[in-house]
Design an enzyme around this catalytic site. Sequence first.
Site, PDB file in Angstrom:
ATOM      1  N   ALA A 128      -2.837  23.742  74.827  1.00  0.00           N
ATOM      2  CA  ALA A 128      -3.009  23.341  73.976  1.00  0.00           C
ATOM      3  C   ALA A 128      -3.136  22.093  72.830  1.00  0.00           C
ATOM      4  O   ALA A 128      -1.961  22.108  72.474  1.00  0.00           O
ATOM      5  CB  ALA A 128      -3.379  24.993  73.245  1.00  0.00           C
ATOM      6  N   SER A 130      -5.713  19.328  72.257  1.00  0.00           N
ATOM      7  CA  SER A 130      -6.587  18.884  72.347  1.00  0.00           C
ATOM      8  C   SER A 130      -7.623  19.482  71.018  1.00  0.00           C
ATOM      9  O   SER A 130      -7.570  20.659  70.917  1.00  0.00           O
ATOM     10  CB  SER A 130      -7.597  18.331  73.096  1.00  0.00           C
ATOM     11  OG  SER A 130      -7.384  18.049  74.460  1.00  0.00           O
ATOM     12  N   GLU A 131      -8.138  18.388  69.841  1.00  0.00           N
ATOM     13  CA  GLU A 131      -8.657  19.181  69.070  1.00  0.00           C
ATOM     14  C   GLU A 131     -10.450  18.371  68.736  1.00  0.00           C
ATOM     15  O   GLU A 131     -10.121  16.902  69.716  1.00  0.00           O
ATOM     16  CB  GLU A 131      -7.942  18.918  67.350  1.00  0.00           C
ATOM     17  CG  GLU A 131      -6.399  19.519  67.198  1.00  0.00           C
ATOM     18  CD  GLU A 131      -5.475  18.990  66.639  1.00  0.00           C
ATOM     19  OE1 GLU A 131      -6.215  19.096  65.376  1.00  0.00           O
ATOM     20  OE2 GLU A 131      -4.107  19.860  66.818  1.00  0.00           O
ATOM     21  N   PRO A 132     -10.720  18.903  68.381  1.00  0.00           N
ATOM     22  CA  PRO A 132     -12.147  18.518  67.729  1.00  0.00           C
ATOM     23  C   PRO A 132     -12.479  17.018  66.881  1.00  0.00           C
ATOM     24  O   PRO A 132     -12.847  16.210  67.893  1.00  0.00           O
ATOM     25  CB  PRO A 132     -13.068  19.447  66.530  1.00  0.00           C
ATOM     26  CG  PRO A 132     -12.536  20.598  66.885  1.00  0.00           C
ATOM     27  CD  PRO A 132     -11.078  20.709  67.173  1.00  0.00           C
ATOM     28  N   THR A 164      -7.855  24.543  79.088  1.00  0.00           N
ATOM     29  CA  THR A 164      -7.739  24.998  80.259  1.00  0.00           C
ATOM     30  C   THR A 164      -7.321  26.573  80.211  1.00  0.00           C
ATOM     31  O   THR A 164      -6.599  26.660  79.920  1.00  0.00           O
ATOM     32  CB  THR A 164      -7.310  24.153  81.023  1.00  0.00           C
ATOM     33  OG1 THR A 164      -8.736  23.629  81.486  1.00  0.00           O
ATOM     34  CG2 THR A 164      -7.381  24.721  82.751  1.00  0.00           C
ATOM     35  N   GLU A 395      -6.901  14.879  80.706  1.00  0.00           N
ATOM     36  CA  GLU A 395      -5.620  14.218  80.991  1.00  0.00           C
ATOM     37  C   GLU A 395      -5.398  12.715  80.776  1.00  0.00           C
ATOM     38  O   GLU A 395      -4.875  12.110  81.285  1.00  0.00           O
ATOM     39  CB  GLU A 395      -5.614  14.919  82.487  1.00  0.00           C
ATOM     40  CG  GLU A 395      -5.484  16.088  82.648  1.00  0.00           C
ATOM     41  CD  GLU A 395      -3.267  17.049  82.704  1.00  0.00           C
ATOM     42  OE1 GLU A 395      -2.712  15.571  82.773  1.00  0.00           O
ATOM     43  OE2 GLU A 395      -3.459  18.044  82.849  1.00  0.00           O
TER      44      GLU A 395
HETATM   45  C1  LIG Z   1     -13.225  20.473  81.288  1.00  0.00           C
HETATM   46  C2  LIG Z   1     -12.357  20.202  80.389  1.00  0.00           C
HETATM   47  C3  LIG Z   1     -10.620  20.740  80.369  1.00  0.00           C
HETATM   48  C4  LIG Z   1      -9.660  20.192  79.815  1.00  0.00           C
HETATM   49  N1  LIG Z   1      -8.191  21.109  79.168  1.00  0.00           N
HETATM   50  C5  LIG Z   1      -7.621  20.876  78.485  1.00  0.00           C
HETATM   51  C6  LIG Z   1      -6.214  20.820  78.372  1.00  0.00           C
HETATM   52  O1  LIG Z   1      -6.272  22.700  78.722  1.00  0.00           O
HETATM   53  N2  LIG Z   1      -5.749  21.335  76.951  1.00  0.00           N
HETATM   54  C7  LIG Z   1      -5.626  20.000  76.039  1.00  0.00           C
HETATM   55  O2  LIG Z   1      -5.303  20.117  75.601  1.00  0.00           O
HETATM   56  N3  LIG Z   1      -7.250  19.550  76.366  1.00  0.00           N
HETATM   57  C8  LIG Z   1      -7.677  19.449  77.520  1.00  0.00           C
HETATM   58  N4  LIG Z   1      -9.098  18.636  77.874  1.00  0.00           N
HETATM   59  C9  LIG Z   1      -9.619  17.870  76.796  1.00  0.00           C
HETATM   60  C10 LIG Z   1      -9.235  16.967  77.093  1.00  0.00           C
HETATM   61  O3  LIG Z   1      -8.138  16.229  77.009  1.00  0.00           O
HETATM   62  C11 LIG Z   1     -10.081  15.284  75.989  1.00  0.00           C
HETATM   63  O4  LIG Z   1     -11.085  15.501  76.385  1.00  0.00           O
HETATM   64  C12 LIG Z   1      -9.904  13.986  76.934  1.00  0.00           C
HETATM   65  O5  LIG Z   1      -8.572  13.832  76.422  1.00  0.00           O
HETATM   66  C13 LIG Z   1     -10.820  13.383  75.966  1.00  0.00           C
HETATM   67  O6  LIG Z   1     -10.524  12.944  74.048  1.00  0.00           O
HETATM   68  P1  LIG Z   1     -12.328  13.413  73.757  1.00  0.00           P
HETATM   69  O7  LIG Z   1     -12.820  14.489  73.751  1.00  0.00           O
HETATM   70  O8  LIG Z   1     -12.059  13.542  72.424  1.00  0.00           O
HETATM   71  O9  LIG Z   1     -12.905  12.778  73.731  1.00  0.00           O
HETATM   72  P2  LIG Z   1     -12.767  10.809  72.802  1.00  0.00           P
HETATM   73  O10 LIG Z   1     -11.405  10.597  72.805  1.00  0.00           O
HETATM   74  O11 LIG Z   1     -13.720  11.382  71.429  1.00  0.00           O
HETATM   75  O12 LIG Z   1     -13.132   9.345  73.581  1.00  0.00           O
HETATM   76  C14 LIG Z   1     -14.542   9.822  73.846  1.00  0.00           C
HETATM   77  C15 LIG Z   1     -15.009   8.073  74.529  1.00  0.00           C
HETATM   78  O13 LIG Z   1     -13.915   6.960  73.911  1.00  0.00           O
HETATM   79  C16 LIG Z   1     -13.236   6.305  74.907  1.00  0.00           C
HETATM   80  N5  LIG Z   1     -11.975   5.700  73.514  1.00  0.00           N
HETATM   81  C17 LIG Z   1     -11.822   6.309  72.866  1.00  0.00           C
HETATM   82  N6  LIG Z   1     -10.426   6.036  72.787  1.00  0.00           N
HETATM   83  C18 LIG Z   1     -10.569   4.510  72.538  1.00  0.00           C
HETATM   84  C19 LIG Z   1      -9.770   3.423  72.900  1.00  0.00           C
HETATM   85  N7  LIG Z   1      -9.161   3.393  71.942  1.00  0.00           N
HETATM   86  N8  LIG Z   1     -10.346   2.508  73.812  1.00  0.00           N
HETATM   87  C20 LIG Z   1     -11.405   2.378  74.668  1.00  0.00           C
HETATM   88  N9  LIG Z   1     -11.912   4.120  74.779  1.00  0.00           N
HETATM   89  C21 LIG Z   1     -12.178   4.687  74.060  1.00  0.00           C
HETATM   90  C22 LIG Z   1     -13.117   7.409  75.894  1.00  0.00           C
HETATM   91  O14 LIG Z   1     -11.865   7.042  76.698  1.00  0.00           O
HETATM   92  C23 LIG Z   1     -14.224   8.247  75.782  1.00  0.00           C
HETATM   93  O15 LIG Z   1     -14.799   7.312  76.721  1.00  0.00           O
HETATM   94  C24 LIG Z   1      -9.989  19.310  78.603  1.00  0.00           C
HETATM   95  C25 LIG Z   1     -11.197  18.818  78.797  1.00  0.00           C
HETATM   96  C26 LIG Z   1     -12.167  18.920  79.194  1.00  0.00           C
HETATM   97  C27 LIG Z   1     -13.905  18.701  79.533  1.00  0.00           C
END
Ligand SMILES: Cc1cc2nc3c(=O)[nH]c(=O)nc-3n(C[C@H](O)[C@H](O)[C@H](O)COP(=O)(O)OP(=O)(O)OC[C@H]3O[C@@H](n4cnc5c(N)ncnc54)[C@H](O)[C@@H]3O)c2cc1C
Length: 415
Positions: A128, A130-132, A164, A395
């Site tokens: 765990a 990621s956060e909102p 996950t 990831e």
């Molecule tokens: C099915 C699923 C399973 C997951 N499992 C896990 C888990 O087990 N543990 C865990 O901790 N997390 C997990 N995650 C979270 C996942 O790692 C995040 O969704 C991911 O890191 C992206 O973060 P975000 O969704 O907040 O997107 P955001 O960070 O909000 O990004 C939104 C968009 O902006 C772009 N962006 C952001 N910053 C930049 C930048 N500096 N330059 C250019 N573009 C940028 C991104 O590439 C993306 O296109 C999971 C997510 C899903 C959907």
Amino acid sequence: MPGFTLELDEDQKTLQTWLHEFATDVIRPAAAEWDEREQTPWPIIQEAARAGIYSVDLFASAREDQTGLSLPITMEELFWGDAGIGLAIVGTTLAAAGVVANGTVEQIVEWVPAMFGTQTDVKLGALAVSEPGAGSDVSAMKTTAVYDGASDEWVLNGVKTWITNGGIADVHVVVAAVDPALKARGQASFVVGAEFTGRGLSQGQKFKKHGVRASHTAEVVLSDLRIPGSCLLGGKDKLDERLARARERLSTGGIDGSSGTRSQAAMATFEASRPSVGAQAVGIARAAYEYSLDYAKDRVQFGRPIVENQGIAFMLADMKTRLDAARLLVWRAAWMGRNNVPYTSGEGSMSKLFAGEAAVDITEKAIQILGGNGYTRDYPVERWHRDAKIYTIFEGTSEIQRLIISRAISGHKIA
Ligand SMILES: Cc1cc2nc3c(=O)[nH]c(=O)nc-3n(C[C@H](O)[C@H](O)[C@H](O)COP(=O)(O)OP(=O)(O)OC[C@H]3O[C@@H](n4cnc5c(N)ncnc54)[C@H](O)[C@@H]3O)c2cc1C
């Protein structure tokens, strides 16, 4: 030292054949059903445990392979079977990697087997991070960990999202901010056992997803969760030393505490796992390529198989070329990681970036080759396309991988 070869050795071939049989006989036939049910496929995980596939031993012995290839081979075969079920089987390994990357030997020995359970009593692990408000930018993490010296306990508060196995795992590895002023460098990893589920750790919303629907993804809510001091991975002395160094550098203006991408505690885990994640995407892409090649040879329009049209044949040629290129990047990064060759050009990120985008492209082309059939749930390619898409997001998104690669090759602070 043997000369350079891409020929798999006998052990690797045996592993590949064994996993391919399991993927063919057990995973594939169950894939559509669990995708529709959107539930953790417990019977399949239990069968994988009985077969020795869901086990510490398999992943530990794969890590021992000097070439680094056993782990990507394992991932490719399982995910060739199905990515949702594959993720349900290997989701625990990400949490295990979090313990291995940050924990002491004693913690690894205690917690990694606890995540897998036994052949007859299967357990799950979750990582765990990621956060909102903290996805790509983990330095923005709000979950806090405060040390209570009187009771030698850590008190965790916050909400983790998209986790996950979140909330249903027996062991959660949670990354939290100990010193928020230090941003990424003020974070640490904690291990939370099953006894705290319902006593400070609970599952929040479970997400309904586009793909990998057999894999459980949910929020994890930490509310005045009190865990023993021993649950800090790496131990308190090491953390105190690390924080002191970071504070010193901050006070002298040496760092701003923000990595801009992944935190220090989370970074080691994600770096090491990238080739394996890329290999999962390769497995999905291979499934789609093979299926659409067979289809193109069978399907007759205008009196001949559609594969005899250059428009289709060239598409398949491109799919196969990208598929093989993705696997080679994955194997290179896996070999480098295993042999401690530094990723000086972001090679781990390259493998995940290329394989993820190749899988999206290849599965999309597979739908095109199947025409109307490709668009229906009677055929598996639309599911593979939905599944592939997660590989440009989790990831580390494709953009974040490009950030890592471009920073590595340029030495500049690309933003
Ligand atoms: C099915 C699923 C399973 C997951 N499992 C896990 C888990 O087990 N543990 C865990 O901790 N997390 C997990 N995650 C979270 C996942 O790692 C995040 O969704 C991911 O890191 C992206 O973060 P975000 O969704 O907040 O997107 P955001 O960070 O909000 O990004 C939104 C968009 O902006 C772009 N962006 C952001 N910053 C930049 C930048 N500096 N330059 C250019 N573009 C940028 C991104 O590439 C993306 O296109 C999971 C997510 C899903 C959907």
